[in-house]
Design an enzyme around this catalytic site. Structure first.
Site, PDB file in Angstrom:
ATOM      1  N   HIS A 197      44.910 -23.765  19.676  1.00  0.00           N
ATOM      2  CA  HIS A 197      44.797 -22.510  20.433  1.00  0.00           C
ATOM      3  C   HIS A 197      44.776 -22.793  21.940  1.00  0.00           C
ATOM      4  O   HIS A 197      43.734 -23.153  22.497  1.00  0.00           O
ATOM      5  CB  HIS A 197      43.522 -21.756  20.032  1.00  0.00           C
ATOM      6  CG  HIS A 197      43.575 -21.192  18.653  1.00  0.00           C
ATOM      7  ND1 HIS A 197      44.027 -19.921  18.394  1.00  0.00           N
ATOM      8  CD2 HIS A 197      43.262 -21.735  17.459  1.00  0.00           C
ATOM      9  CE1 HIS A 197      43.977 -19.686  17.095  1.00  0.00           C
ATOM     10  NE2 HIS A 197      43.521 -20.774  16.497  1.00  0.00           N
ATOM     11  N   ASP A 220      30.338  -2.986  33.679  1.00  0.00           N
ATOM     12  CA  ASP A 220      31.387  -2.237  32.993  1.00  0.00           C
ATOM     13  C   ASP A 220      31.334  -0.745  33.292  1.00  0.00           C
ATOM     14  O   ASP A 220      32.329  -0.137  33.695  1.00  0.00           O
ATOM     15  CB  ASP A 220      31.299  -2.460  31.475  1.00  0.00           C
ATOM     16  CG  ASP A 220      31.277  -3.929  31.116  1.00  0.00           C
ATOM     17  OD1 ASP A 220      31.785  -4.730  31.919  1.00  0.00           O
ATOM     18  OD2 ASP A 220      30.747  -4.278  30.049  1.00  0.00           O
ATOM     19  N   GLY A 266      45.799 -16.048  12.745  1.00  0.00           N
ATOM     20  CA  GLY A 266      45.398 -15.063  11.750  1.00  0.00           C
ATOM     21  C   GLY A 266      44.589 -15.695  10.639  1.00  0.00           C
ATOM     22  O   GLY A 266      44.614 -16.915  10.454  1.00  0.00           O
ATOM     23  N   CYS A 308      48.925 -21.296  15.963  1.00  0.00           N
ATOM     24  CA  CYS A 308      48.173 -21.471  14.715  1.00  0.00           C
ATOM     25  C   CYS A 308      48.924 -20.804  13.552  1.00  0.00           C
ATOM     26  O   CYS A 308      49.945 -21.314  13.109  1.00  0.00           O
ATOM     27  CB  CYS A 308      46.752 -20.932  14.883  1.00  0.00           C
ATOM     28  SG  CYS A 308      45.607 -21.504  13.597  1.00  0.00           S
ATOM     29  N   TYR A 309      48.458 -19.665  13.064  1.00  0.00           N
ATOM     30  CA  TYR A 309      49.180 -18.962  12.000  1.00  0.00           C
ATOM     31  C   TYR A 309      50.599 -18.620  12.449  1.00  0.00           C
ATOM     32  O   TYR A 309      51.541 -18.636  11.645  1.00  0.00           O
ATOM     33  CB  TYR A 309      48.429 -17.684  11.630  1.00  0.00           C
ATOM     34  CG  TYR A 309      49.023 -16.928  10.454  1.00  0.00           C
ATOM     35  CD1 TYR A 309      48.611 -17.205   9.154  1.00  0.00           C
ATOM     36  CD2 TYR A 309      49.988 -15.948  10.644  1.00  0.00           C
ATOM     37  CE1 TYR A 309      49.148 -16.525   8.068  1.00  0.00           C
ATOM     38  CE2 TYR A 309      50.538 -15.260   9.567  1.00  0.00           C
ATOM     39  CZ  TYR A 309      50.110 -15.552   8.288  1.00  0.00           C
ATOM     40  OH  TYR A 309      50.659 -14.875   7.216  1.00  0.00           O
ATOM     41  N   GLU A 368      44.864 -20.636  24.234  1.00  0.00           N
ATOM     42  CA  GLU A 368      44.162 -19.551  24.922  1.00  0.00           C
ATOM     43  C   GLU A 368      42.666 -19.790  25.052  1.00  0.00           C
ATOM     44  O   GLU A 368      41.991 -19.155  25.866  1.00  0.00           O
ATOM     45  CB  GLU A 368      44.411 -18.216  24.202  1.00  0.00           C
ATOM     46  CG  GLU A 368      43.734 -18.058  22.850  1.00  0.00           C
ATOM     47  CD  GLU A 368      44.523 -18.637  21.693  1.00  0.00           C
ATOM     48  OE1 GLU A 368      44.259 -18.229  20.538  1.00  0.00           O
ATOM     49  OE2 GLU A 368      45.402 -19.488  21.916  1.00  0.00           O
ATOM     50  N   LYS A 383      35.741  -9.349  30.927  1.00  0.00           N
ATOM     51  CA  LYS A 383      34.704  -9.176  31.951  1.00  0.00           C
ATOM     52  C   LYS A 383      35.144  -9.654  33.329  1.00  0.00           C
ATOM     53  O   LYS A 383      34.905  -8.969  34.329  1.00  0.00           O
ATOM     54  CB  LYS A 383      33.438  -9.914  31.513  1.00  0.00           C
ATOM     55  CG  LYS A 383      32.270  -9.787  32.481  1.00  0.00           C
ATOM     56  CD  LYS A 383      31.684  -8.379  32.482  1.00  0.00           C
ATOM     57  CE  LYS A 383      30.908  -8.128  31.213  1.00  0.00           C
ATOM     58  NZ  LYS A 383      30.157  -6.849  31.273  1.00  0.00           N
TER      59      LYS A 383
END
Length: 513
Positions: free
Chosen positions: A174, A232, A53, A80-81, A176, A369
């Site tokens: 992070h 998409d 955050g 992180c946060y 991710e 995607k």
């Protein structure tokens, strides 16, 4: 189906956490940071992840999780946060770091012979991705350090000793983000080994769920779909068509902002999908409204409003509009489930007029995607459609920087066709996530045929990515770039200089506007 809850504290990467979890075959949902324990129990998750955050846990604007989540008996991972919120809750101290960390850092795993960390099982010392200005400076009681970096001595923490049963873990970096080399393995260790989750989520599960949702939402009403021929909108249309059949009416809008001969190409292959399809040529209307408009935000909003107006003119009692909105569109446009900061408006998300006659159906809103492509394959859509590079909803309007005109669009179209043609003939097209040309609002001096010229500058962009949330510039061969530059300057009247963009995301974005 076993699931994970991601509590959103406003990180730009929150949806990326959910996407990485789904890569592991585990279903995830995103809820606000202050979700109560009662609400969490109703979702019946097997684990909780606290996102990063933009605020500080010690600041006046600090946002903190409900303290009751730590008494639910669920494994918790703070990122992180999220790590800093955990440290604060358990009595540790967080302060501003003398040196901020943004980008790659070397993580050193703590090796404790008495008790190996399950979170770091099979994880060596390696590069991780940092994005923080605060750090934990005093260890909370009942926790131990499991990894460190040059700037963050407490780079990773976990509950220990008398608090080991809490199964609370925290990472300053992070996992991710793809730049964290063993990030996916870390998440797997937490979700599968520590939380004991059985991977059972798949594109087929997603399709079955969405078909039920679409049928429940639309009922017997007819639905209109804006289809561009891109991945998409094509996948969204086929998915909705699978749910409601001929009650779906697809409209392809030629907004005058498409690539060279795009309208003809799109109409040809869309007809093979078996969809009810109408062509609406509104190119003059779009270009008229964009005349002398240079602001990217104004362009997007004008295109969004005009897009909806054109659809309203095509209506035949339809009540719903299908859009191929994806997670990156949402997180970069508006804060949906948490306090994430806005990066840009998106014509499918933030630029819709308040008075809109159509209700939205966005079946791909929770996907990235590559997940959309996986769903498309499950639906039987051809690879040549699924592997097309992403193309922005506002089209070439955001690749002609500054004011848009037909003349400048035509220059860009001709140059971009050469670039894509060379990428495909060289076998490089499928090796990059996205490639395109950008016409800059500047001119430069050149010499052609012994004459001085003052013409346009073109930038070439190519990036490598897996999801569009982060990206590295593609290191295309120099001889390839030389050949493309030479062709463009010689074949496209109005360009005398070609540059190559070597910026990554972050700090840049993939598109220039």
């Amino acid at each position: 189906m076993q699931s994970v809850l991601v509590l959103d504290f406003g990180s730009q990467y929150t949806q990326l956490i959910a996407r990485r979890i789904r890569e592991l075959g585990i279903y995830s949902e995103i809820l606000p940071y202050n979700t109560t324990p009662d609400t969490i129990r109703k979702h019946n998750p097997k684990a909780i992840i606290l996102s990063g955050g933009p605020t500080s846990v010690y600041g006046e604007s600090a946002i903190l999780p409900h303290e009751g989540i730590f008494s639910l008996g669920l494994p918790i991972l703070g990122i992180c946060y999220g790590l800093q919120a955990i440290a604060k809750h358990f009595g540790g101290d967080v302060a501003s770091s003398a040196k901020q960390e943004f980008g790659r850092a070397k993580m050193l795993v703590s090796r404790d012979s008495n008790r190996e960390s399950m979170l770091f099982r099979n994880i060596p010392d390696s590069d991780v991705w940092m994005s923080h200005g605060d750090k934990v400076v005093n260890l909370p009681e009942g926790f131990r350090i499991t990894a460190s970096s040059a700037n963050s001595e407490m780079c990773a923490l976990e509950s220990f000793g008398s608090k080991a049963a809490l199964k609370v873990y925290g990472l300053q970096f992070h996992p991710e983000v793809q730049h964290t080399l063993y990030g996916k393995q870390l998440l797997s260790n937490f979700l599968i080994d520590i939380a004991g989750i059985t991977p059972d989520w798949s594109p087929k599960h997603f399709i079955d769920h969405q078909i039920e949702e679409i049928r429940r939402t639309a009922g017997e009403e007819t639905v209109i779909c804006g289809i561009s021929g891109g991945v998409d909108s094509s996948v969204a249309a086929v998915l909705v068509s699978r749910a409601i059949g001929k009650n779906l009416h697809c409209v392809f809008v030629d907004n005058g902002l498409l690539r060279k001969n795009e309208a003809d190409k799109v109409m040809k292959f869309l007809k093979h999908l078996g969809l009810r399809l109408t062509l609406a040529d509104a190119s003059e209307l779009f270009l008229k409204r964009l005349k002398n408009v240079a602001s990217p935000e104004k362009k997007r909003k004008i295109i969004g409003r005009t897009f909806i107006q054109v659809f309203e003119e095509q209506l035949h009692n339809e009540k719903f509009l299908v859009q191929g909105t994806l997670y990156p569109d949402v997180i970069e446009s508006v804060s949906v489930k948490g306090p994430s900061e806005t990066i840009k408006s998106h014509h499918n998300v933030g630029g819709l007029p308040k008075r809109m006659k159509l209700k939205l159906i966005e079946p791909l809103r929770e996907l990235f995607k590559d997940e959309v492509r996986a769903v498309g394959r499950e639906l039987g859509i051809a690879e040549d459609i699924l592997m097309r590079h992403p193309f922005p909803g506002p089209g070439l309007a955001v690749r002609v920087l500054g004011s848009v005109s037909k003349e400048r669009l035509d220059i860009l179209r001709d140059a971009d066709e050469i670039y894509l043609e060379e990428l495909k003939s060289s076998g490089l097209y499928q090796h990059v996530w996205q490639a395109f040309s950008v016409l800059l609002p500047v001119q430069s001096v050149g010499v052609m045929g012994d004459k001085r010229t003052y013409e346009n500058v073109l930038a070439l962009r190519a990036v490598e990515s897996s999801d569009g949330m982060t990206a590295d510039w593609a290191q295309l061969p120099h001889d390839f770039l030389a050949r493309v530059s030479n062709r463009i300057i010689n074949e496209v009247r109005g360009i005398n200089r070609v540059a190559y963009d070597i910026s990554s995301k972050p700090p840049a974005t993939i598109e220039w506007e």
